[in-house]
Design an enzyme around this catalytic site. Sequence first.
Site, short mmCIF file in Angstrom:
data_model
loop_
_atom_site.label_atom_id
_atom_site.label_comp_id
_atom_site.label_asym_id
_atom_site.label_seq_id
_atom_site.Cartn_x
_atom_site.Cartn_y
_atom_site.Cartn_z
N ARG A 224 10.87 3.88 3.80
CA ARG A 224 9.51 4.09 3.31
C ARG A 224 9.27 5.59 3.16
O ARG A 224 9.80 6.39 3.95
CB ARG A 224 8.48 3.53 4.30
CG ARG A 224 8.41 2.02 4.34
CD ARG A 224 7.78 1.43 3.08
NE ARG A 224 7.69 -0.02 3.12
CZ ARG A 224 8.54 -0.86 2.55
NH1 ARG A 224 9.57 -0.39 1.86
NH2 ARG A 224 8.37 -2.16 2.63
N HIS A 272 11.87 3.44 -6.23
CA HIS A 272 11.71 2.32 -5.27
C HIS A 272 12.40 1.05 -5.79
O HIS A 272 11.78 -0.01 -5.92
CB HIS A 272 10.22 2.07 -4.99
CG HIS A 272 9.98 1.35 -3.70
ND1 HIS A 272 8.90 1.60 -2.88
CD2 HIS A 272 10.68 0.37 -3.08
CE1 HIS A 272 8.95 0.82 -1.83
NE2 HIS A 272 10.03 0.06 -1.92
#
Length: 309
Positions: A224, A272
């Site tokens: 993250r 991502h």
Amino acid sequence: MALMIIAPGTRVTSWVKHLERLEPGIDIRVWPDTGARDEIDFALSWQHPPGEFKKYRYLKCIASLGAGVDHLLADPDLPAGVPLTRVVEHSMAQSMSEYVILAVLNHCRQFDDYRTDQSQKKWQPRIPLLAADMRIGIMGLGQLGTDAAGKLIALGFAVSGWRKTPQTIDGVDCFAGTEALNDFLSQTRILICMLPLTPQTKGILNRDTFAKLPAGAYVINVARGAHLLEDDLLAALDTDQLSGACLDVFETEPLPSDHPFWSHPKITVTPHISSITFSRAVAPQIIENYRRSQTGQPLLNVVDPQRGY
Ligand code: NDP
């Protein structure tokens, strides 16, 4: 009763298709067109608006559309007592391992440099970094970290892993707990973050962590964005404490167009995509939990909200 998909900004057509294929007749509502809220007892969620779930009184399960649940736990109004589940799926681990291997080999075989050389028509052989010399340290030896560790070992890399609780894995030098972090870092030449985002792991990729790595270490973050202190990374690259970084996740996504990472010569940016949730592969476990929730059976892949993963 009905299943609600609440994933603002995500195309959910294929989710609806695969869920309906597995459970014909299922009543699926796509947020915000939910109809009567009291009819919804199962939610499939990604990046929901905070506070939304407390409006649904009869929820039996909130299922994350991904492997992480930090997006759920960040909501201070998440209804207490409703079980949270996450995705645990082989294709996600496979896809994540492919990304990590690509990033590791790209670094060791210096493909970014060859790409630059090519653009300048420059014939410049370089000495590769040998797998046997490049100890890889994986932070987080869960579903994803364990899979990547096994595949990197098969490629000839020495692999260490760091986790919360002591546990051995064949071929992996395992370290556990904060007291073992320094020893883990001191021998890691390629650091890969595969941790869940929790209060304990937020900001763990910081100046102190980088300083404990051997000079010239490389960092890969596929977990993250909030694991990384972005200014600390830039400073460590400036001083050559780090030789480079490959980043798939960012504090702000999409990465703003004026962000320094975009044009940094030592940083590789991807949007991502290191591991994507494939609706076809994941729909069966969602439907399994949906059926279990209807019949009061224990759910699969339940997350401990206190632990945060
Ligand atoms: P798991 O829950 O299976 O594994 C988590 C691992 O992290 C465990 O080994 C756990 O230790 C360790 N851990 C947790 N907290 C700490 C801590 N404080 N100190 C040391 N170790 C800790 O998760 P997954 O492997 O399935 O996924 C990991 C994360 O990857 C997800 O939470 C998600 O955020 C991210 N992810 C990113 C994707 C992307 O596309 N970029 C896609 C999918 C996931 P222990 O084993 O001792 O409990």
